[in-house]
Design a protein around this motif. Sequence first.
Motif, mmCIF file in Angstrom:
data_model
loop_
_atom_site.group_PDB
_atom_site.id
_atom_site.type_symbol
_atom_site.label_atom_id
_atom_site.label_comp_id
_atom_site.label_asym_id
_atom_site.label_seq_id
_atom_site.Cartn_x
_atom_site.Cartn_y
_atom_site.Cartn_z
ATOM 1 N N ARG A 41 62.420 3.540 -9.849
ATOM 2 C CA ARG A 41 63.686 4.235 -10.086
ATOM 3 C C ARG A 41 64.764 3.686 -9.141
ATOM 4 O O ARG A 41 65.924 3.541 -9.515
ATOM 5 N N SER A 104 61.972 2.169 -16.618
ATOM 6 C CA SER A 104 60.944 1.685 -17.535
ATOM 7 C C SER A 104 61.257 0.248 -17.963
ATOM 8 O O SER A 104 60.354 -0.591 -18.061
ATOM 9 N N GLY A 133 51.375 6.665 -10.282
ATOM 10 C CA GLY A 133 52.224 5.740 -11.034
ATOM 11 C C GLY A 133 51.656 5.389 -12.393
ATOM 12 O O GLY A 133 51.177 6.272 -13.129
ATOM 13 N N ARG A 184 59.527 5.640 -23.606
ATOM 14 C CA ARG A 184 59.117 5.174 -22.279
ATOM 15 C C ARG A 184 57.607 4.854 -22.270
ATOM 16 O O ARG A 184 57.188 3.832 -21.737
ATOM 17 N N ARG A 191 53.906 -3.358 -22.313
ATOM 18 C CA ARG A 191 54.424 -4.530 -21.575
ATOM 19 C C ARG A 191 53.249 -5.434 -21.195
ATOM 20 O O ARG A 191 52.092 -4.967 -21.081
HETATM 21 O O1 DC Z 1 56.724 8.025 -12.729
HETATM 22 P P1 DC Z 1 58.215 7.846 -13.027
HETATM 23 O O2 DC Z 1 58.664 8.603 -14.240
HETATM 24 O O3 DC Z 1 59.061 8.145 -11.832
HETATM 25 O O4 DC Z 1 58.374 6.275 -13.352
HETATM 26 C C1 DC Z 1 59.570 5.708 -13.819
HETATM 27 C C2 DC Z 1 59.268 4.404 -14.525
HETATM 28 O O5 DC Z 1 58.841 3.440 -13.561
HETATM 29 C C3 DC Z 1 58.171 4.444 -15.589
HETATM 30 O O6 DC Z 1 58.659 4.737 -16.885
HETATM 31 C C4 DC Z 1 57.563 3.065 -15.515
HETATM 32 C C5 DC Z 1 57.837 2.604 -14.115
HETATM 33 N N1 DC Z 1 56.642 2.613 -13.270
HETATM 34 C C6 DC Z 1 55.804 1.522 -13.351
HETATM 35 O O7 DC Z 1 56.027 0.633 -14.162
HETATM 36 N N2 DC Z 1 54.725 1.437 -12.546
HETATM 37 C C7 DC Z 1 54.430 2.412 -11.676
HETATM 38 N N3 DC Z 1 53.365 2.291 -10.879
HETATM 39 C C8 DC Z 1 55.277 3.551 -11.588
HETATM 40 C C9 DC Z 1 56.366 3.631 -12.413
#
Ligand code: DC
Length: 227
Positions: A41, A104, A133, A184, A191
């Motif tokens: 973020r 994302s 995460g 999202r 990916r």
């Molecule tokens: O958990 P969050 O909603 O705060 O995460 C925001 C975005 O960050 C999520 O849509 C994908 C990315 N993200 C990621 O790719 N890898 C992680 N370990 C944590 C988050």
Amino acid sequence: MSDKLHIVTIDGPAGGGKSTVARLLAQRLGYTYLDTGAMYRAAAYGCQQAGIDPSDEHGVATMLKNFNIELQPPARAEDDVRVFLNSQEITPFLRSPEIGMMASSVSALPVVREKLTQLQRQIGQQGKIVAEGRDTGTVVFPEAAWKFYLDATTEERARRRVEQLEQRGMQVDRATILQQIIKRDLNDSTRSIAPLKPADDAIVIDSSQMAADDVVKLMLSHISTTG
Ligand code: DC
């Protein structure tokens, strides 16, 4: 467990309750809570401030050259982790749905993942971490002693996310949040690098019908039997 790190990983899709559960679990274990999403973020926020499109790899790589983030625990355990970008606190700007969507997108770029994964591993070196995460069990800490994957139905995750945003004083439209969650999850799980998926050795928990406390109890019971 002896040769494994004292690390718990909790991965899963948006709105699955990871943050609440990870925070509570960290408190119960006396571990540090590592919110890896807050870092992605922060990267999204950096792009937003610099007017860089999160899919512009070259622009994002340039932004990352001057991107020093630091996480600090909040004064009250139930609050969001405090995030500092180049010594300036950006915590209040990170929780909007817009930043979530940008995070994302930007998180799909190799240059971003490399930088943030390295930082997360540095923090993890100290051990006694509950990391939360999308790829903490699969990529960041494959040697973690305890891995969980927290899921819930899309409807329930949207309901929780709306509640969470409203508690933060944001006005949100339920249908929009549901669409964003679906988009999202699709981005994050399709990916090519570090996609969202359970680690082979993760315990999958469906929390749709469970209170956060009960999820924590279930996790603690797994941890105590294998610790
Ligand atoms: O958990 P969050 O909603 O705060 O995460 C925001 C975005 O960050 C999520 O849509 C994908 C990315 N993200 C990621 O790719 N890898 C992680 N370990 C944590 C988050």
